[in-house]
Design a protein around this motif. Sequence first.
Motif: not given
Length: 334
Positions: A86-94, A194-212
């Motif tokens: 629905d929003y292919p212009e947003l990088p964060e969901p990818y 996943s019990t097969v391949t555990p994920p690495p720890p993740t850190k968050a960033v706050e995306p600054k997206l314009p209100q458009v």
Amino acid sequence: MRHSLKTAFAAVVFTVGLTPMAFADDASDATKLYKAGQLNEAIKKIDAVLAQRPKDAQMRFLKGIILTEQNKSADAIVVFSKLTDDYPELPEPYNNLAVLYASNGQYLKASAALEMAIRTNPTYGTAHENLGDVYAKLASQSYDKALQLDSANSTAKLKLNLVKNLIGNTTGGTNPKTSTTSNPAPIANIPNTSTVTPPPPTKAVEPKLPQVSPQKSVAATNEKDQALSMVESWAKAWSNQDVQKYLSFYAKDFQTPKGEARSIWAEDRRSRIEGKGKIGVRIDDPTINVDGSTATIRFKQYYSSDRLSSTSRKTLILTKQDGKWLIKQERSGN
């Protein structure tokens, strides 16, 4: 050094038209509940908003984050996948989709999602870092397979050890040991899904997206892509010493650096480019701002020739003329 995939935090600000006050209050309540760790209550608030506003990107993004933290990886993947539709212009969901794929050991899918994030926003540093981590993981798997086929392959063993040190894997090329955290706020950490391949720890960033609106955002993204493509073609023409094509990227009203006549400036550029042996021009780390028919692009320029190598910061002011981006001003330095 341990490298970890980073997921974008749920503070996406992306609206489609005006938001009624009641929905704004529900959205605010959902965010507060999420940050307080009350995930089930937050989901209920989000669903109430989405029942009335099913395209609300902010609430859908937050729902994907919460589903991830609830170990509902498949549901979260569905949410982020539909957001990219629905929003292919947003990088964060990818980006967040890639984190989930990597958590499940689906590194090829993760790399494809990250490449889409970078294509959407070439300056999205988190996606670039994550893509490096995914490539390192794929490399470790390949070296590990090579050693399984030939345990005496010392070169593959050395490369595997190097990659293991890079990604913090101390147990083998295909099954890294990682730790996780469940603290829900303000950092959105991806837990073990996943019990097969555990994920690495993740850190968050706050995306600054314009209100458009989506239409405006897509248009702005297309303009940025076109501007960047033009600058890359300009650098290529310079590298190829194709002076005629190189000069074609400058507008008729180009403001020459010293105020000299354009014809004098053009002849000087021709003498500096033609017949000078090998020339290489590369741009890196571009940032682009588009405002109507004007675009400003700043980047690091790497120049090399038979006699000189230099690195400098450059700013190009572009103008849209006859449907094409052209250079109106050119400045070196910060």
